[in-house]
Write a protein that holds these residues in place. Structure first.
Motif, short mmCIF file in Angstrom:
data_model
loop_
_atom_site.label_atom_id
_atom_site.label_comp_id
_atom_site.label_asym_id
_atom_site.label_seq_id
_atom_site.Cartn_x
_atom_site.Cartn_y
_atom_site.Cartn_z
N GLY A 21 -6.58 -9.31 -13.85
CA GLY A 21 -6.96 -8.54 -15.05
C GLY A 21 -8.36 -8.05 -15.00
O GLY A 21 -8.86 -7.04 -15.15
N ASP A 22 -9.37 -9.38 -14.92
CA ASP A 22 -10.76 -9.10 -15.25
C ASP A 22 -11.34 -8.44 -14.05
O ASP A 22 -12.12 -7.47 -14.18
N PHE A 23 -10.77 -8.75 -12.80
CA PHE A 23 -11.25 -7.85 -11.87
C PHE A 23 -11.05 -6.27 -11.79
O PHE A 23 -11.75 -5.67 -11.70
N HIS A 24 -9.70 -5.91 -12.20
CA HIS A 24 -9.43 -4.50 -12.46
C HIS A 24 -10.26 -3.81 -13.25
O HIS A 24 -10.53 -2.73 -13.02
N SER A 25 -10.13 -4.37 -14.70
CA SER A 25 -11.08 -3.85 -15.59
C SER A 25 -12.48 -3.78 -15.29
O SER A 25 -13.40 -2.77 -15.50
N GLY A 26 -13.08 -4.94 -14.57
CA GLY A 26 -14.57 -4.84 -14.14
C GLY A 26 -14.66 -3.63 -13.24
O GLY A 26 -15.76 -3.07 -13.42
N VAL A 27 -13.79 -3.66 -12.07
CA VAL A 27 -14.23 -2.96 -10.96
C VAL A 27 -14.05 -1.29 -11.62
O VAL A 27 -14.86 -0.46 -11.08
N ASP A 28 -13.07 -0.93 -12.47
CA ASP A 28 -13.08 0.39 -13.26
C ASP A 28 -14.19 0.68 -14.07
O ASP A 28 -14.78 1.71 -13.84
N ARG A 29 -14.80 -0.06 -14.85
CA ARG A 29 -16.18 -0.11 -15.41
C ARG A 29 -17.20 0.25 -14.53
O ARG A 29 -18.10 1.13 -14.78
N LEU A 49 0.79 -1.18 -0.04
CA LEU A 49 0.24 -0.10 0.04
C LEU A 49 0.84 1.25 -0.13
O LEU A 49 2.05 1.32 0.62
N PRO A 50 0.44 2.33 -0.58
CA PRO A 50 1.17 3.60 -0.37
C PRO A 50 1.34 4.00 1.03
O PRO A 50 0.51 3.61 1.82
N VAL A 51 2.35 4.87 1.40
CA VAL A 51 2.57 5.29 2.58
C VAL A 51 1.51 6.22 2.77
O VAL A 51 0.70 6.97 2.09
N PRO A 52 1.06 6.49 4.38
CA PRO A 52 0.01 7.36 4.70
C PRO A 52 -0.26 8.46 3.89
O PRO A 52 -1.13 9.03 3.52
N ALA A 53 0.87 9.11 4.00
CA ALA A 53 1.18 10.59 3.29
C ALA A 53 0.43 10.57 1.99
O ALA A 53 -0.01 11.65 1.45
N VAL A 54 1.04 9.61 1.19
CA VAL A 54 0.48 9.32 -0.37
C VAL A 54 -0.78 9.03 -0.37
O VAL A 54 -1.70 9.36 -1.10
N LEU A 55 -1.13 8.14 0.53
CA LEU A 55 -2.85 7.69 0.65
C LEU A 55 -3.61 8.78 0.75
O LEU A 55 -4.75 8.98 -0.22
N MET A 56 -3.39 9.81 1.68
CA MET A 56 -4.20 10.81 2.01
C MET A 56 -4.06 12.01 0.82
O MET A 56 -5.09 12.79 0.57
N GLY A 57 -3.00 12.00 -0.02
CA GLY A 57 -2.73 12.96 -1.02
C GLY A 57 -3.38 12.66 -2.14
O GLY A 57 -3.32 13.31 -3.15
N ARG A 58 -4.19 11.30 -2.54
CA ARG A 58 -4.36 10.84 -3.68
C ARG A 58 -5.84 11.79 -4.30
O ARG A 58 -6.32 12.30 -3.33
N ASP A 59 -5.98 11.76 -5.67
CA ASP A 59 -7.10 12.40 -6.14
C ASP A 59 -8.48 12.00 -5.16
O ASP A 59 -8.87 11.08 -5.15
N PRO A 60 -9.16 13.15 -4.67
CA PRO A 60 -10.35 12.98 -3.89
C PRO A 60 -11.46 12.50 -4.86
O PRO A 60 -12.44 11.83 -4.15
N ALA A 61 -11.41 12.40 -6.06
CA ALA A 61 -12.48 11.59 -6.93
C ALA A 61 -12.22 10.19 -7.11
O ALA A 61 -13.08 9.99 -8.09
N THR A 62 -11.20 9.42 -6.58
CA THR A 62 -10.95 8.22 -6.84
C THR A 62 -11.62 7.37 -5.59
O THR A 62 -11.86 7.94 -4.61
N VAL A 63 -11.92 6.37 -5.78
CA VAL A 63 -12.56 5.23 -4.99
C VAL A 63 -11.36 4.21 -4.85
O VAL A 63 -11.02 3.54 -5.96
N PRO A 64 -11.04 3.84 -3.74
CA PRO A 64 -9.99 2.97 -3.44
C PRO A 64 -10.30 1.66 -3.41
O PRO A 64 -11.54 1.38 -2.97
N VAL A 65 -9.67 0.62 -4.22
CA VAL A 65 -9.95 -0.52 -4.50
C VAL A 65 -9.05 -1.63 -3.69
O VAL A 65 -7.83 -1.30 -4.09
#
Length: 746
Positions: free
Chosen positions: A682-690, A627-643
């Motif tokens: 791969g199927d999971f990543h692309s499916g959850v992105d869609r 996982l990204p370190v806490p500072a990077v996690l908190m700084g990610r784009d607020p329009a993203t949904v973590p998976v």
């Protein structure tokens, strides 16, 4: 004797038992083994218990009585019935029973009810069932009826006692020991002698050395299952079918003046002054119930509750099964007010019922007859011209509003036709319009379509667009929900406490039921299934089931509650409705600094404004990654949904979900342990992105996940990547009320 209503005193020699007993006894039957063959020629065998007619050709009894025999030619339980005035036993088929068995032995669990339909119709009379919603109904005397085996044969028997209270929370009434409740009366009626109506079903006699017996409240009939498919006629819903036939039967009997020698229940209620001090006379009540029974039933329990709430000024918040038919709603209005005010309330209810939305069209003229009845009753009672004028204005306004809703909605779409041409579980496919297997239940994809209101970004699969909305864009309005809270016993492995609440759009909770030290939670016990079914019924709409919020501590976030089934062999919960998870210990925002708190609220607002995208944090190129370190996690784009793709079993960090929650995220998708990761990620990543981009904004992610689970349950291979996918969805500005303070069912 002296009566406790406002009607004053009756002469001391007037005994309501003498008036009501002949009517109740005439409708009471003996239940025994089905006659062999089809001529029913042999004598009746030893009775298993009793029952009574509640509608033409329908007998109500106990499940433990009706299910004692074997199956008939069509593989369904059949019984024999001995009816007063009929020379030979007749056959009946058990159309509904709950429970369907008692493998544990002993006293059958509540509600212990069954409905038997006559296969050989014969003339008979029916009892009057109460429409009231009450816990014990009366402090006065009640009468019971049934049969008794004696040395000389089978004899009818009756007795009197009182209701001393309740046993548990399943509608069991404790009967006093004023009279013996002998073997053989199980399934017989319990009659409120003051009001002249059946309020319960005898369930159990007292054991040696114990006081009283048990009866099941008639209100428990409302636990009968709802139809699985859209209701297109009264026969599609067994509860509405039987209770509607009951009300029409009694109305027809009252209005038929050809045979004045035969007394009706309405006559008897007048004789015992059952309605003294009330707004409606027994005759008016039976006429109104008969007219209501000619209407299609309410669209849903939720719509009925909204109507009653608007009229009486407060919602129904009881733990007893909520009203589901027009007669039940009427019963909630009694005794709220006195005199003229009560009558005005009842007449407004009649007008509201006559102008309500319908699950299917009413027969021509039915609504007009009910409206005319309300107007005539208002004039006949001498109500003010002001009230009568406003009643007419309210009626006309409701008719116009209903017509406007109908025009706006347009013609109904075929069931199961999606508005989305590109389902979220597979790549875009030109021209796809058919619903996936299993998706017919959920219906249209709610996040799709070029005119989908409130979905920034347009149709799924299209390019994301900038909405121009600020970070403070409000989340979608809160909708009703069902809360299931599970609290494991850390000191007692395999035991947990649970409670089920119906949540209103305001966030207020109504406790349905709770239990302590239940085994599991691998399979829900019958009591929990019943509580969930009742809570769902209170919130479901025909085109949209109420979502389930599962509140569990962090240690249970991996438990798949969405895979529970309310009925053996039935669909999973996650296939029937949106199911989301909320963490109660620790609460995601419990230890936020001011900075993290502000960031958490901004993220919640941003993903609900849309557009949004998925951000797989712990997996790349089919391999786990840190996982990204806490500072990077908190700084990610607020329009993203973590998976989260990985679990500790597949190389993920044990505390990954907790780290993401603590970094300011309240909308998180994660993958529980998968049975087979042989195809890679791969199927999971692309499916959850869609799925995430197709939903448009986070408020529609619960529905998107519901669609996926329905597709998986329907056997659609292209949706198989979504197995084990879970959603944490927790409003940081509106934590679940009461998650920090235990609620107790009243």
């Amino acid at each position: 004797m002296t009566w406790a209503d406002e009607g004053g005193a009756q002469p001391v020699d007037v005994d309501p038992f003498e008036t009501l007993a002949p009517l109740a006894a005439a409708a009471t039957v003996r239940i025994h083994a089905a006659p062999r063959g089809y001529d029913g020629g042999e004598a009746a065998s030893r009775p298993w218990g009793s029952g009574f007619f509640v509608a033409p050709n329908w007998v109500l009894t106990c499940a433990h009585v009706a299910l004692r025999g074997g199956s008939g030619p069509e593989g369904r339980d059949e019984v024999g019935l001995t009816i007063r005035g009929v020379e030979r036993p007749v056959r009946g088929r058990v159309e509904w029973a709950r429970p369907e068995g008692n493998p544990a032995g002993g006293l059958w669990p509540a509600p212990d009810l069954a409905l038997v339909r006559l296969l050989d119709p014969v003339p008979h009379s029916c009892v009057w069932l109460t429409e009231r919603t009450a816990r014990v109904f009366t402090r006065g005397e009640v009468a019971f009826f049934g049969c008794l085996r004696t040395e000389d044969g089978i004899e009818d028997i009756s007795g009197r006692c009182t209701i001393r209270g309740e046993l548990g929370g399943d509608g069991l009434l404790k009967l006093g020991g004023e009279d013996e409740v002998p073997e053989g009366v199980s399934g017989g009626p319990v009659v409120d002698l003051r009001r002249g109506e059946v309020i319960g079903i005898l369930k159990a006699r007292r054991s040696a050395g114990r006081d009283g017996g048990l009866a099941t409240s008639i209100v428990q009939l409302r636990r009968m299952p709802l139809p699985a498919d859209p209701q297109l006629a009264e026969r599609d819903d067994l509860y509405q079918r039987v209770l509607g036939a009951h009300d029409r039967y009694h109305a027809d009997r009252y209005l038929d003046v050809a045979d004045l020698a035969e007394q009706t229940w309405t006559d008897a209620q007048s004789d015992v002054r059952a309605a003294a001090g009330r707004a409606l006379t027994p005759g008016q009540r039976v006429e109104l119930l008969g007219l209501l029974a000619q209407l299609p039933p309410p669209v849903s329990t939720r719509r009925l509750d909204e109507m009653i709430t608007a009229l009486r000024g407060r919602p129904y918040e009881g733990t007893l099964p909520a009203p589901r038919g027009w007669r039940d709603g009427l019963g909630l209005l009694y005794e709220l007010r006195q005199g003229t005010a009560e009558l005005e309330l009842v007449l407004r209810y009649a007008v509201h019922a006559a102008t309500a939305d319908r699950p299917y069209p009413a027969e021509p003229g039915v609504e007009a007859r009910l409206r005319d009845w309300a107007g005539a009753a208002a004039a006949g009672a001498g109500l003010s011209r002001w009230f009568r004028a406003n009643l007419r204005l309210e009626q006309d306004a409701r008719i116009r509003e209903r017509e406007a809703r109908r025009v706006l909605a347009g013609p109904p779409a075929p069931r199961g036709t999606p508005a989305l041409a590109e389902p979220p579980w597979e790549p875009a496919a030109a021209g796809r319009t058919a619903a996936p297997p299993g998706a017919a239940g959920p219906g249209p994809f709610p996040w799709s379509g070029p005119a989908a209101a409130g979905v920034p970004g347009g149709a799924a699969g299209g390019p994301a667009r900038d909405t121009g909305l600020p970070d403070a864009y409000p989340a979608p309005a809160q909708q009703p929900f069902v809360l299931l809270e599970i609290t494991p016993h850390g000191w007692e492995r395999g035991r947990y406490d649970w409670r089920v609440c119906a949540g209103r759009a305001t966030g207020e909770l109504t406790s349905i039921d709770e239990d302590f030290r239940a085994p599991g939670p691998d399979e829900p016990p019958e009591r929990l299934r019943a509580a969930l079914a009742e809570a769902f019924r209170r919130g479901d709409e025909p085109d949209g089931p109420v979502p389930l919020h599962v509140a569990v501590p962090y240690s249970l976030l991996g438990f798949p509650v969405e895979e529970w089934r309310l009925a053996p062999g039935g669909p999973q919960l996650g296939e029937q409705r949106p199911v989301v998870v909320r963490c109660t210990d620790p609460v995601p925002e419990a230890e936020d600094s001011d900075e993290v708190r502000a960031m958490r609220l901004a993220r919640w607002a941003k993903v609900h404004a849309g557009p949004m995208s998925a951000d797989v944090l712990d997996c790349a190129d089919d391999r786990p990654r840190p996982l990204p370190v806490p500072a990077v996690l908190m700084g990610r784009d607020p329009a993203t949904v973590p998976v989260l793709c990985r679990t500790p079993v597949s190389g993920g960090e044990p505390a990954a979900l907790h780290r993401v929650m603590a970094s300011g995220y309240n909308v998180i998708l994660w993958r529980r342990d998968a049975r087979d990761r042989g195809r890679g990620c791969g199927d999971f990543h692309s499916g959850v992105d869609r799925t995430v981009s197709g939903a448009g904004h986070a408020g529609l992610l619960p529905d998107a996940l519901w669609q996926l689970r329905a597709a998986v349950g329907g056997g659609l291979a292209d949706a198989d990547w979504a197995r084990g996918l879970a959603l944490l969805y927790a409003d940081p500005a509106g934590p679940l009320p009461g998650t920090d303070d235990p609620l107790e069912a009243p």
